[in-house]
Design an enzyme around this catalytic site. Structure first.
Site, mmCIF file in Angstrom:
data_model
loop_
_atom_site.group_PDB
_atom_site.id
_atom_site.type_symbol
_atom_site.label_atom_id
_atom_site.label_comp_id
_atom_site.label_asym_id
_atom_site.label_seq_id
_atom_site.Cartn_x
_atom_site.Cartn_y
_atom_site.Cartn_z
ATOM 1 N N ARG A 132 -21.508 70.722 -56.787
ATOM 2 C CA ARG A 132 -22.725 69.898 -56.931
ATOM 3 C C ARG A 132 -23.204 69.373 -55.578
ATOM 4 N NH1 ARG A 132 -20.565 65.371 -60.380
ATOM 5 N NH2 ARG A 132 -22.666 64.548 -60.189
ATOM 6 N N HIS A 142 -9.636 60.047 -52.150
ATOM 7 C CA HIS A 142 -9.738 60.952 -53.301
ATOM 8 C C HIS A 142 -8.806 62.153 -53.139
ATOM 9 C CE1 HIS A 142 -11.829 63.119 -56.587
ATOM 10 N NE2 HIS A 142 -11.618 64.177 -55.815
ATOM 11 N N HIS A 145 -4.980 61.185 -52.933
ATOM 12 C CA HIS A 145 -4.454 60.778 -54.238
ATOM 13 C C HIS A 145 -4.174 61.990 -55.120
ATOM 14 C CE1 HIS A 145 -3.739 58.355 -57.742
ATOM 15 N NE2 HIS A 145 -4.803 58.826 -58.385
ATOM 16 N N GLN A 207 -7.121 50.466 -61.291
ATOM 17 C CA GLN A 207 -6.349 51.369 -60.453
ATOM 18 C C GLN A 207 -5.490 50.587 -59.465
ATOM 19 O OE1 GLN A 207 -9.875 53.594 -59.232
ATOM 20 N NE2 GLN A 207 -9.027 55.454 -60.106
#
Length: 269
Positions: A132, A142, A145, A207
């Protein structure tokens, strides 16, 4: 190497022999190849592939993916609640994996393996970002993790076995992911409400809370139950990684929700 260092790195002499019967767990090469391919695609090759292409319209795929993740994580969370909280399969003061003859051993294996497979499926998050052209979402936090959770679980299964103290991480993580993917699902189906979903920042707080709880769990065992036979190396690894994730998510939360935006500063001036 002195005895203290030997005891620090001491792991079970014979990890679960059934591990080799599960796909992707009989050798480190399949999961290593997946991780290397993931990193190459999301950090370099994917951007090259998309350079002269328009963002793909994969809304239906993402809706199906998010729906699947909500259901998958919800089921795992339900099983975790049953075995950890209701049935009390483990002693919470010292959560060791079940012995090979335990009647719940196969269930422990299957749930742990299902969680591991879900961490591999999670890698598709970043693939969708690339397709995208949503590169701003591919942050260090991101990628780190996703890679950590996937690769780390393989080596734990290989040298320690299924279940044990890290099942608490599975309990907390599947709950957070159920909520997180519900948010993603709603925001994709109803993009006009995306900015009005007030619970977005609370997902980040959840989180953060999960890593705080994991840090406290490891510290509690180390301080108040030092005779626990859960490997010291894995205990301290949990402390280090929980602390690292707390710092990284705190930094993300500050920049996303607390730090004044440039436009707001200009209006104030």
């Amino acid at each position: 190497m002195n005895s203290s260092w030997i005891s620090f790195f001491e792991l079970p002499a014979q990890p679960d022999p059934f591990r080799q019967r599960f796909p992707l767990l009989d050798s480190p090469w399949p999961i290593t190849s997946i991780i290397v391919g993931y990193l190459l695609f999301v950090l370099k090759l994917g951007k090259i592939f998309m350079e002269h292409r328009k963002p793909y319209n994969i809304k239906k795929v993402i809706i199906a993916y998010n729906t699947f993740q909500v259901i998958y994580n919800g089921i795992l969370f339900g099983f975790a609640i049953y075995y950890l909280i209701i049935r009390r399969t483990y002693d919470k003061r010292c959560m060791l994996h079940l012995p090979l003859y335990h009647p719940d051993k196969q269930t422990e294996r299957l749930l742990s393996y299902a969680y591991f497979i879900n961490k591999i499926i999670d890698l598709l998050d970043t693939v969708f970002f690339v397709l995208r052209k949503s590169y701003k979402q591919i942050t260090t936090l991101h990628v780190y993790h996703h890679v950590l959770m996937t690769y780390f679980m393989y080596w734990v299964f290989r040298y320690y076995g299924f279940g044990g103290q890290y099942d608490m991480m599975g309990l907390l993580n599947t709950f957070v992911h159920s909520i997180m993917y519900s948010y993603y699902l709603i925001s994709v189906i109803y993009p006009e409400f995306r900015g009005n979903l007030w619970w977005k920042k609370y997902i980040t707080k959840m989180q953060l809370l999960q890593f705080v709880l994991l840090l406290l769990q490891a510290c509690h065992v180390l301080i108040f139950n030092p005779t626990c036979k859960f490997p010291l190396f894995l205990q301290y690894l949990q402390v280090v990684q929980s602390t690292t994730m707390i710092l990284m998510f705190s930094n993300f939360y500050y920049h996303a929700y607390l730090k004044p935006k440039p436009q707001k500063l200009q209006k104030q001036q």
